[in-house]
Design a protein around this motif. Structure first.
Motif, PDB file in Angstrom:
ATOM      1  N   GLU A   1    -122.016 -37.317  52.077  1.00 16.19           N
ATOM      2  CA  GLU A   1    -121.576 -37.713  50.743  1.00 16.19           C
ATOM      3  C   GLU A   1    -120.347 -36.900  50.345  1.00 16.19           C
ATOM      4  O   GLU A   1    -120.286 -35.688  50.501  1.00 16.19           O
ATOM      5  CB  GLU A   1    -122.695 -37.513  49.706  1.00 16.19           C
ATOM      6  N   ILE A   2    -119.358 -37.618  49.829  1.00 23.97           N
ATOM      7  CA  ILE A   2    -118.103 -36.988  49.413  1.00 23.97           C
ATOM      8  C   ILE A   2    -118.318 -36.292  48.072  1.00 23.97           C
ATOM      9  O   ILE A   2    -118.920 -36.855  47.156  1.00 23.97           O
ATOM     10  CB  ILE A   2    -116.984 -38.042  49.300  1.00 23.97           C
ATOM     11  N   GLU A   3    -117.820 -35.055  47.981  1.00 26.09           N
ATOM     12  CA  GLU A   3    -117.877 -34.311  46.723  1.00 26.09           C
ATOM     13  C   GLU A   3    -116.467 -34.190  46.151  1.00 26.09           C
ATOM     14  O   GLU A   3    -115.486 -34.164  46.897  1.00 26.09           O
ATOM     15  CB  GLU A   3    -118.478 -32.926  46.965  1.00 26.09           C
ATOM     16  N   LYS A   4    -116.380 -34.114  44.838  1.00 30.92           N
ATOM     17  CA  LYS A   4    -115.091 -34.049  44.156  1.00 30.92           C
ATOM     18  C   LYS A   4    -115.062 -32.863  43.200  1.00 30.92           C
ATOM     19  O   LYS A   4    -116.026 -32.614  42.473  1.00 30.92           O
ATOM     20  CB  LYS A   4    -114.860 -35.349  43.383  1.00 30.92           C
ATOM     21  N   GLN A   5    -113.935 -32.156  43.192  1.00 33.95           N
ATOM     22  CA  GLN A   5    -113.700 -31.068  42.248  1.00 33.95           C
ATOM     23  C   GLN A   5    -113.642 -31.664  40.845  1.00 33.95           C
ATOM     24  O   GLN A   5    -112.891 -32.604  40.605  1.00 33.95           O
ATOM     25  CB  GLN A   5    -112.368 -30.392  42.598  1.00 33.95           C
TER      26      GLN A   5
END
Length: 148
Positions: free
Chosen positions: A114-118
């Motif tokens: 799963e992609i995480e975002k700041q």
């Protein structure tokens, strides 16, 4: 033909030792470190999870401070860095990061990740405006961050 003096081995040993001390930091500069702990809130609530990074900045004369950047994990809005691993004494830039899962996935080595975002504004990390003067001994550095 050369004639070697009885003192030659002693002189060569002395020169060799002098070179070793010079090459291996006999006069290495000590970087003073200090402990720091504190809290980080975002929009009035403790930051659930993230990282805080202290990066040596410049001294009062504008010269760069020596030392390495040091990092700590933020958990439930709190962090602690002991003196032996702490930031350099003096002015430090501070970068705070926190990520959230996006619900989007990418494949890596045959696994879906799963992609995480700041989600914190860049003014707190990539383009930080945060600074902290670290004094010798124990320090408390609290940061109040806002989405705006």
């Amino acid at each position: 033909m050369f004639q070697i003096s009885a003192r030659a081995p002693f002189a060569l040993t002395l020169i060799g030792c002098s070179l070793l001390v010079g090459c291996f930091g006999g006069s290495a500069e000590h970087i003073e470190r200090a402990s720091v702990s504190g809290t980080v809130t975002f929009d009035g609530k403790p930051l659930p999870a993230g990282n805080i990074l202290f990066v040596p900045d410049v001294d009062a004369s504008g010269n760069p401070l020596r030392g390495k950047a040091v990092q700590a994990t933020i958990t439930d809005g709190a962090y602690t860095i002991p003196a032996e691993q702490g930031p350099a004494v003096g002015n430090n830039k501070v970068q705070i990061t926190a990520t959230r899962k996006t619900g989007k996935f990418q494949e890596s080595d045959g696994q879906k990740i799963e992609i995480e975002k700041q989600y914190l504004p860049a003014k707190y990390n990539a383009s930080t405006t945060l600074k902290q003067d670290i004094a010798a001994g124990e320090n408390t550095a609290d940061f109040t961050l806002e989405a705006k």
